[in-house]
Design a protein around this motif. Structure first.
Motif, PDB file in Angstrom:
ATOM      1  N   ALA A 125       0.832  -1.113   0.058  1.00  0.00           N
ATOM      2  CA  ALA A 125       0.012   0.054   0.097  1.00  0.00           C
ATOM      3  C   ALA A 125       1.047   1.158   0.014  1.00  0.00           C
ATOM      4  CB  ALA A 125      -1.050  -0.040   1.256  1.00  0.00           C
ATOM      5  N   THR A 126       1.923   1.409   0.650  1.00  0.00           N
ATOM      6  CA  THR A 126       2.815   2.308   0.729  1.00  0.00           C
ATOM      7  C   THR A 126       3.407   2.565  -0.822  1.00  0.00           C
ATOM      8  OG1 THR A 126       3.433   1.786   2.924  1.00  0.00           O
ATOM      9  CG2 THR A 126       4.901   3.482   1.779  1.00  0.00           C
ATOM     10  N   LEU A 127       3.861   1.304  -1.296  1.00  0.00           N
ATOM     11  CA  LEU A 127       4.451   1.659  -2.655  1.00  0.00           C
ATOM     12  C   LEU A 127       3.508   2.393  -3.623  1.00  0.00           C
ATOM     13  CD1 LEU A 127       6.507  -1.532  -2.774  1.00  0.00           C
ATOM     14  CD2 LEU A 127       7.435   0.553  -2.690  1.00  0.00           C
ATOM     15  N   GLU A 128       2.045   1.771  -3.558  1.00  0.00           N
ATOM     16  CA  GLU A 128       1.027   2.457  -4.336  1.00  0.00           C
ATOM     17  C   GLU A 128       0.763   3.879  -4.124  1.00  0.00           C
ATOM     18  OE1 GLU A 128      -2.441   0.333  -4.015  1.00  0.00           O
ATOM     19  OE2 GLU A 128      -1.699  -1.437  -4.941  1.00  0.00           O
ATOM     20  N   LEU A 129       0.956   4.380  -2.826  1.00  0.00           N
ATOM     21  CA  LEU A 129       0.708   5.650  -2.324  1.00  0.00           C
ATOM     22  C   LEU A 129       1.969   6.581  -3.043  1.00  0.00           C
ATOM     23  CD1 LEU A 129      -1.026   7.680  -0.660  1.00  0.00           C
ATOM     24  CD2 LEU A 129       0.782   7.061   1.165  1.00  0.00           C
ATOM     25  N   LEU A 130       3.197   6.012  -2.771  1.00  0.00           N
ATOM     26  CA  LEU A 130       4.238   6.790  -3.211  1.00  0.00           C
ATOM     27  C   LEU A 130       4.251   6.804  -4.823  1.00  0.00           C
ATOM     28  CD1 LEU A 130       7.017   5.063  -1.282  1.00  0.00           C
ATOM     29  CD2 LEU A 130       6.515   7.523  -1.095  1.00  0.00           C
ATOM     30  N   GLY A 184      13.210   4.649  -8.191  1.00  0.00           N
ATOM     31  CA  GLY A 184      13.040   3.162  -7.592  1.00  0.00           C
ATOM     32  C   GLY A 184      12.486   3.670  -6.061  1.00  0.00           C
ATOM     33  N   PHE A 185      11.510   2.912  -5.555  1.00  0.00           N
ATOM     34  CA  PHE A 185      11.325   3.120  -4.066  1.00  0.00           C
ATOM     35  C   PHE A 185      11.472   1.650  -3.611  1.00  0.00           C
ATOM     36  CE2 PHE A 185       8.422   6.273  -6.037  1.00  0.00           C
ATOM     37  CZ  PHE A 185       8.827   7.452  -5.708  1.00  0.00           C
ATOM     38  N   ASP A 186      12.017   1.661  -2.397  1.00  0.00           N
ATOM     39  CA  ASP A 186      12.189   0.233  -1.670  1.00  0.00           C
ATOM     40  C   ASP A 186      11.673   0.451  -0.199  1.00  0.00           C
ATOM     41  OD1 ASP A 186      12.994  -2.273  -0.714  1.00  0.00           O
ATOM     42  OD2 ASP A 186      14.949  -2.034  -1.318  1.00  0.00           O
ATOM     43  N   VAL A 187      10.663  -0.114   0.211  1.00  0.00           N
ATOM     44  CA  VAL A 187      10.218   0.059   1.547  1.00  0.00           C
ATOM     45  C   VAL A 187      10.304  -1.109   2.350  1.00  0.00           C
ATOM     46  CG1 VAL A 187       7.808   0.534   2.711  1.00  0.00           C
ATOM     47  CG2 VAL A 187       8.640   1.883   0.667  1.00  0.00           C
ATOM     48  N   GLY A 188      10.648  -1.103   3.864  1.00  0.00           N
ATOM     49  CA  GLY A 188      10.533  -1.927   4.630  1.00  0.00           C
ATOM     50  C   GLY A 188       9.635  -1.762   5.872  1.00  0.00           C
ATOM     51  N   THR A 189       8.905  -2.459   6.328  1.00  0.00           N
ATOM     52  CA  THR A 189       7.904  -2.421   7.471  1.00  0.00           C
ATOM     53  C   THR A 189       8.270  -3.603   8.609  1.00  0.00           C
ATOM     54  OG1 THR A 189       6.352  -3.759   6.753  1.00  0.00           O
ATOM     55  CG2 THR A 189       5.921  -1.408   6.222  1.00  0.00           C
ATOM     56  N   LYS A 190       7.984  -3.049   9.776  1.00  0.00           N
ATOM     57  CA  LYS A 190       8.064  -3.949  10.989  1.00  0.00           C
ATOM     58  C   LYS A 190       6.607  -3.981  11.659  1.00  0.00           C
ATOM     59  CE  LYS A 190      10.553  -5.585  14.999  1.00  0.00           C
ATOM     60  NZ  LYS A 190      11.602  -5.373  16.005  1.00  0.00           N
ATOM     61  N   LYS A 191       5.752  -4.760  11.681  1.00  0.00           N
ATOM     62  CA  LYS A 191       4.772  -5.026  12.489  1.00  0.00           C
ATOM     63  C   LYS A 191       4.443  -6.365  13.181  1.00  0.00           C
ATOM     64  CE  LYS A 191      -0.496  -4.450  11.580  1.00  0.00           C
ATOM     65  NZ  LYS A 191      -0.901  -3.164  12.455  1.00  0.00           N
ATOM     66  N   GLU A 251       4.881   8.236   7.259  1.00  0.00           N
ATOM     67  CA  GLU A 251       3.671   8.667   7.872  1.00  0.00           C
ATOM     68  C   GLU A 251       2.434   7.620   7.624  1.00  0.00           C
ATOM     69  OE1 GLU A 251       0.422  12.454   8.069  1.00  0.00           O
ATOM     70  OE2 GLU A 251       2.043  12.580   6.644  1.00  0.00           O
ATOM     71  N   PHE A 252       2.458   7.363   6.252  1.00  0.00           N
ATOM     72  CA  PHE A 252       1.522   5.972   6.160  1.00  0.00           C
ATOM     73  C   PHE A 252       1.658   5.004   6.645  1.00  0.00           C
ATOM     74  CE2 PHE A 252      -0.081   2.601   3.695  1.00  0.00           C
ATOM     75  CZ  PHE A 252      -1.344   2.857   3.860  1.00  0.00           C
ATOM     76  N   ILE A 253       3.135   4.553   6.788  1.00  0.00           N
ATOM     77  CA  ILE A 253       3.402   3.425   7.629  1.00  0.00           C
ATOM     78  C   ILE A 253       3.257   3.280   9.056  1.00  0.00           C
ATOM     79  CG2 ILE A 253       5.368   1.884   8.191  1.00  0.00           C
ATOM     80  CD1 ILE A 253       6.899   2.702   5.504  1.00  0.00           C
ATOM     81  N   ARG A 254       3.541   4.440   9.652  1.00  0.00           N
ATOM     82  CA  ARG A 254       3.050   4.602  11.000  1.00  0.00           C
ATOM     83  C   ARG A 254       1.573   4.697  11.329  1.00  0.00           C
ATOM     84  NH1 ARG A 254       7.718   5.158  13.829  1.00  0.00           N
ATOM     85  NH2 ARG A 254       9.556   5.997  12.537  1.00  0.00           N
ATOM     86  N   SER A 255       0.495   5.103  10.386  1.00  0.00           N
ATOM     87  CA  SER A 255      -0.544   5.120  10.553  1.00  0.00           C
ATOM     88  C   SER A 255      -1.347   3.919  10.395  1.00  0.00           C
ATOM     89  CB  SER A 255      -1.325   6.065   9.373  1.00  0.00           C
ATOM     90  OG  SER A 255      -1.330   5.402   8.116  1.00  0.00           O
ATOM     91  N   GLN A 256      -0.505   3.032   9.777  1.00  0.00           N
ATOM     92  CA  GLN A 256      -1.177   1.548   9.824  1.00  0.00           C
ATOM     93  C   GLN A 256      -0.735   0.772  10.776  1.00  0.00           C
ATOM     94  OE1 GLN A 256      -3.210   0.748   7.056  1.00  0.00           O
ATOM     95  NE2 GLN A 256      -3.064   2.910   7.245  1.00  0.00           N
ATOM     96  N   GLY A 257      -0.132   1.130  12.036  1.00  0.00           N
ATOM     97  CA  GLY A 257       0.472   0.422  12.962  1.00  0.00           C
ATOM     98  C   GLY A 257       1.861  -0.296  12.772  1.00  0.00           C
ATOM     99  N   ALA A 258       2.535  -0.036  12.032  1.00  0.00           N
ATOM    100  CA  ALA A 258       3.823  -0.485  11.845  1.00  0.00           C
ATOM    101  C   ALA A 258       4.933   0.528  11.738  1.00  0.00           C
ATOM    102  CB  ALA A 258       3.828  -1.023  10.219  1.00  0.00           C
TER     103      ALA A 258
END
Length: 258
Positions: free
Chosen positions: A29-34, A99-106, A53-60
């Motif tokens: 979802a973050t990549l789609e937003l970017l 290029g966008f590369d995104v990592g999350t932790k949840k 901001e989006f990642i944190r809004s999703q609880g990650a």
């Protein structure tokens, strides 16, 4: 090939795969937003802030921030930078590629994926460059089966990239993922060593990231003065696509889609 790893290849239970899917869904979802905000005039730091901001809004939490000392939430790799680009005040211009590369932790589990996109109208050459990384990724996902060796997969990815007239970036690779952002195995986009029939096999329950990184002429990597931006020694534009996949019922299922 670039990331510190210390453990054997984990086989994940269904509940672990569900947790990995949750972390990775946020990445997708973050990549789609970017991508939707990628227009001429926006700066890399603005895009990074949107992503965080989006990642944190999703609880990650953005897992790249502080990882091995990386300063930002999103890797933003423009034009000649293929991976690990640090967001700056650079404003994107028509015809750039990024290029966008995104990592999350949840919930103790990690997500990781990447896309490359054009800014406004881009050249046919850059369209082909981006298509190569995306198509190589989906080709690899399609051919994975239980019992295939990782080296066979690396060989097939390399042959696909070369068939499109490009070469894989060397020295960096896909990787396992789970309770750490980078785990075993390392999965280069080229056959490392002569025998594709050697080494560990892909098994149900494994979760890993595939990430074709594409160069035009030379696959030799070079790290720029900031210690992060990775380019090819040919100085030409590159591209990068990545998904996290889980091996379920003998096939690769993509976890990193919104």
């Amino acid at each position: 090939c670039g990331w510190p790893v210390t453990m054997a290849i984990a086989l994940r239970k269904n509940d672990e795969i569900a947790s990995l899917r949750a972390a990775n869904k946020i990445v997708g979802a973050t990549l789609e937003l970017l991508a939707s905000h990628t227009k001429p005039g926006i700066t890399l730091k603005e895009l990074d802030a949107i992503g965080e901001e989006f990642i944190r809004s999703q609880g990650a939490i953005p897992s790249f921030k502080g990882l091995y000392g990386f300063p930002s939430a999103v890797c933003t790799s423009v034009n000649e930078v293929i991976i690990h680009g640090i967001p700056t005040d650079y404003a994107l211009k028509e015809g750039d590629i990024v290029g966008f590369d995104v990592g999350t932790k949840k919930g103790g589990y990690f997500g990781d994926a990447a896309i490359s996109v054009g800014v406004g109208k881009i050249s046919h050459e850059d369209e082909a460059l981006i298509a190569c990384s995306k198509d190589a990724l989906y080709f690899a996902i399609d051919i994975i089966k239980d019992g295939m060796r990782f080296k066979e997969l690396s060989y097939e990815i390399e042959q696909f990239i070369k068939s499109k007239g490009f070469v894989p970036l060397r020295g960096f690779c896909g990787h396992g993922i789970g309770k750490k952002p980078h785990e075993e195995p390392e999965i280069p986009n080229y056959l490392d060593g002569g025998n594709a029939k050697a080494g560990p096999k892909i098994k149900n329950g494994m979760v890993f990231c595939l990430e074709p990184m594409i160069c035009q002429k030379e696959g030799t990597s070079k790290i720029l003065a900031n210690g992060w931006d990775v380019v090819s020694t040919d100085g030409l534009r590159g591209s990068h696509y990545e998904h996290t996949v889980a091996i379920i019922n003998g096939r690769a299922e993509i976890l990193s889609i919104a």
